[in-house]
Design a protein around this motif. Sequence first.
Motif, PDB file in Angstrom:
ATOM      1  N   PRO A  46       0.738  -1.156  -0.041  1.00 16.96           N
ATOM      2  CA  PRO A  46       0.061  -0.153   0.056  1.00 16.96           C
ATOM      3  C   PRO A  46       0.733   1.370   0.187  1.00 16.96           C
ATOM      4  O   PRO A  46       0.183   2.198   0.006  1.00 16.96           O
ATOM      5  CB  PRO A  46      -0.879  -0.027   1.209  1.00 16.96           C
ATOM      6  CG  PRO A  46      -1.124  -1.441   1.675  1.00 16.96           C
ATOM      7  CD  PRO A  46       0.390  -2.186   1.069  1.00 16.96           C
ATOM      8  N   ALA A  86      -9.345  -6.825  -0.935  1.00 17.85           N
ATOM      9  CA  ALA A  86      -9.964  -5.693  -0.572  1.00 17.85           C
ATOM     10  C   ALA A  86      -8.988  -5.139   0.606  1.00 17.85           C
ATOM     11  O   ALA A  86      -9.257  -5.433   1.732  1.00 17.85           O
ATOM     12  CB  ALA A  86     -11.475  -5.663  -0.201  1.00 17.85           C
ATOM     13  N   LEU A 108      -6.955  -2.837   2.982  1.00 17.89           N
ATOM     14  CA  LEU A 108      -7.171  -1.610   3.752  1.00 17.89           C
ATOM     15  C   LEU A 108      -5.923  -1.068   4.476  1.00 17.89           C
ATOM     16  O   LEU A 108      -5.347  -2.249   5.007  1.00 17.89           O
ATOM     17  CB  LEU A 108      -8.183  -1.355   4.642  1.00 17.89           C
ATOM     18  CG  LEU A 108      -9.505  -1.516   3.927  1.00 17.89           C
ATOM     19  CD1 LEU A 108     -10.975  -1.845   5.194  1.00 17.89           C
ATOM     20  CD2 LEU A 108      -9.942  -0.188   3.085  1.00 17.89           C
ATOM     21  N   GLY A 135      -5.785   3.821   6.267  1.00 21.14           N
ATOM     22  CA  GLY A 135      -6.907   4.580   6.130  1.00 21.14           C
ATOM     23  C   GLY A 135      -7.072   4.611   4.453  1.00 21.14           C
ATOM     24  O   GLY A 135      -7.943   5.484   4.152  1.00 21.14           O
ATOM     25  N   ILE A 136      -6.275   4.048   3.518  1.00 24.41           N
ATOM     26  CA  ILE A 136      -6.429   3.927   2.115  1.00 24.41           C
ATOM     27  C   ILE A 136      -7.214   2.875   1.665  1.00 24.41           C
ATOM     28  O   ILE A 136      -6.737   1.607   2.176  1.00 24.41           O
ATOM     29  CB  ILE A 136      -5.107   4.221   1.375  1.00 24.41           C
ATOM     30  CG1 ILE A 136      -4.510   5.497   2.046  1.00 24.41           C
ATOM     31  CG2 ILE A 136      -5.150   4.223  -0.046  1.00 24.41           C
ATOM     32  CD1 ILE A 136      -2.853   5.677   1.349  1.00 24.41           C
ATOM     33  N   ASP A 137      -8.242   3.006   0.974  1.00 27.80           N
ATOM     34  CA  ASP A 137      -9.119   2.028   0.346  1.00 27.80           C
ATOM     35  C   ASP A 137      -8.315   1.588  -0.977  1.00 27.80           C
ATOM     36  O   ASP A 137      -8.567   2.286  -2.006  1.00 27.80           O
ATOM     37  CB  ASP A 137     -10.494   2.490   0.142  1.00 27.80           C
ATOM     38  CG  ASP A 137     -11.320   1.156  -0.535  1.00 27.80           C
ATOM     39  OD1 ASP A 137     -10.672   0.119  -1.067  1.00 27.80           O
ATOM     40  OD2 ASP A 137     -12.299   1.407  -0.842  1.00 27.80           O
ATOM     41  N   ALA A 138      -7.383   0.471  -0.987  1.00 27.82           N
ATOM     42  CA  ALA A 138      -6.759   0.143  -1.876  1.00 27.82           C
ATOM     43  C   ALA A 138      -7.472  -0.267  -3.372  1.00 27.82           C
ATOM     44  O   ALA A 138      -7.185  -0.079  -4.528  1.00 27.82           O
ATOM     45  CB  ALA A 138      -5.818  -1.053  -1.637  1.00 27.82           C
ATOM     46  N   LEU A 139      -8.529  -0.909  -3.169  1.00 27.83           N
ATOM     47  CA  LEU A 139      -9.652  -1.286  -4.237  1.00 27.83           C
ATOM     48  C   LEU A 139     -10.109  -0.207  -4.719  1.00 27.83           C
ATOM     49  O   LEU A 139     -10.271   0.215  -5.791  1.00 27.83           O
ATOM     50  CB  LEU A 139     -10.570  -2.120  -3.754  1.00 27.83           C
ATOM     51  CG  LEU A 139     -11.683  -2.654  -4.737  1.00 27.83           C
ATOM     52  CD1 LEU A 139     -10.888  -3.298  -5.837  1.00 27.83           C
ATOM     53  CD2 LEU A 139     -12.845  -3.474  -4.108  1.00 27.83           C
ATOM     54  N   GLY A 140     -10.460   1.018  -4.043  1.00 22.61           N
ATOM     55  CA  GLY A 140     -11.083   2.256  -4.357  1.00 22.61           C
ATOM     56  C   GLY A 140     -10.140   3.057  -4.998  1.00 22.61           C
ATOM     57  O   GLY A 140     -10.500   3.637  -6.335  1.00 22.61           O
ATOM     58  N   SER A 161     -10.284   3.893  -9.089  1.00 24.69           N
ATOM     59  CA  SER A 161     -10.374   5.250  -9.554  1.00 24.69           C
ATOM     60  C   SER A 161      -9.418   5.119 -10.835  1.00 24.69           C
ATOM     61  O   SER A 161      -9.513   5.949 -11.828  1.00 24.69           O
ATOM     62  CB  SER A 161      -9.598   5.962  -8.363  1.00 24.69           C
ATOM     63  OG  SER A 161      -9.628   7.427  -9.044  1.00 24.69           O
ATOM     64  N   ASP A 188     -11.896  -9.521  -5.792  1.00 24.97           N
ATOM     65  CA  ASP A 188     -12.963  -8.777  -5.330  1.00 24.97           C
ATOM     66  C   ASP A 188     -14.198  -8.660  -6.107  1.00 24.97           C
ATOM     67  O   ASP A 188     -14.058  -8.703  -7.397  1.00 24.97           O
ATOM     68  CB  ASP A 188     -12.237  -7.493  -5.295  1.00 24.97           C
ATOM     69  CG  ASP A 188     -11.355  -7.435  -3.919  1.00 24.97           C
ATOM     70  OD1 ASP A 188     -11.547  -7.725  -2.959  1.00 24.97           O
ATOM     71  OD2 ASP A 188     -10.196  -6.789  -4.383  1.00 24.97           O
ATOM     72  N   THR A 218     -17.507  -6.163  -5.875  1.00 27.61           N
ATOM     73  CA  THR A 218     -18.654  -5.251  -5.181  1.00 27.61           C
ATOM     74  C   THR A 218     -19.359  -4.335  -6.059  1.00 27.61           C
ATOM     75  O   THR A 218     -19.125  -4.579  -7.491  1.00 27.61           O
ATOM     76  CB  THR A 218     -17.867  -4.464  -4.397  1.00 27.61           C
ATOM     77  OG1 THR A 218     -17.003  -3.485  -5.359  1.00 27.61           O
ATOM     78  CG2 THR A 218     -16.724  -4.839  -3.478  1.00 27.61           C
TER      79      THR A 218
END
Length: 393
Positions: A259, A285, A287, A290-295, A299, A321, A323
């Motif tokens: 990460p 998924a 985490l 505090g960083i959502d790696a999947l998010g 992006s 994953d 979602t």
Amino acid sequence: MRLPSLLAALERGDDITVFEFLDEAAGDELAGDDGISLLAAAAYAGRHKVVDRLVVWGVDPTHPWAGGVDPVTWAAGNGAYWVLDALLSPDRDPLRADSPHRRALRVAQAALESGTGAGRAPLAAHRGVITDLEARLGVHRTPDELMARALVRADPEHDDWFASLFHIARPESQERFDWARAVAEGAGDAGSLDRRRFALDVIQFLGFGLNPDSGDDEPPFTREAAEFLRPRLDTEQDPYALRTVVAAFTGYCSREELPAVLALADHPDPVVRNCVALALPALPALLADGIDALGVLLSLADDPVPMIRTSALYALTLSSDDTPALRGVLLARLTDAQADVRLEAAIALALRDDERATPVLDEIRRGGKTISSHGARRLDYLHHQLRARTPGM
């Protein structure tokens, strides 16, 4: 053989048309003068992948071309690094007295000393040719000598740079890592940027496992490399060097450290962002801090640069994953203007048993004309993945 149309394809840089012909051709179609003419045209055009394929298919790489041109002499004299490599690939005994490797080395050295081969001057890689041939003939240069050759042009995209990198990194040793680290640490000022870039490239290459005797063991300096590279994710200002740091750190770090690269997902340099996407090929998924790696990956799948969207979606084809947000991104990319982006989105959906990918996959199958194409290879990957899930298949 459709020689005129194939020659025209080579002239316009259309390798795929030639590969389609080779996929369908009978062996005797490449025999004789037509095969030699096609090989010569591919070499003159710098289409080294076509040269390699023709040589693999049995076209004689030593047969003189029109006008009595010797292929090896021409390629070495013009510094055509990859063309020469393809022409020499069938020769298993470079050390014999009359080997084409020895002849090529003499020609390349003479061309470099005299400054000939000017027709290919911007691309000519005489130093790279010499580096490669010396290694094959048992002449081993020090890392400092090889770096000096690369820095004459100081172009990371040039074959001289690549050849020196490859042969420094081939002995995957602690000694070579220590050398590269010392160069990088001593090249912190702007005037030493080229040295720093080269040394960081060496550290990355050392992680590729180029030594055939290394087996599957990770390099002994893996931990040291990760610790050396980690702070440079935050401090390196040169975009090229930073790309290398990201790619190298990804190869050396533990999964828990991965990460750390995510903070660069919005870097202004697109290749840096692409390196981040490529760093996450099998991401759960995850985490961290505090960083959502999947998010972050989703992006990147919406990045304005097609290369980055493709890399991010490729990572999602390897991820388990699933979602609603992920499916929404994949569905949106099914209508992307770029074919490779649509392909990766469709594969990612198909691997999640989503039938909405089917029309896009069918379109890609209909458009595929050769088993050599990128699309065909990716569809073959999908086929094997789906078969592996089905009992008894």
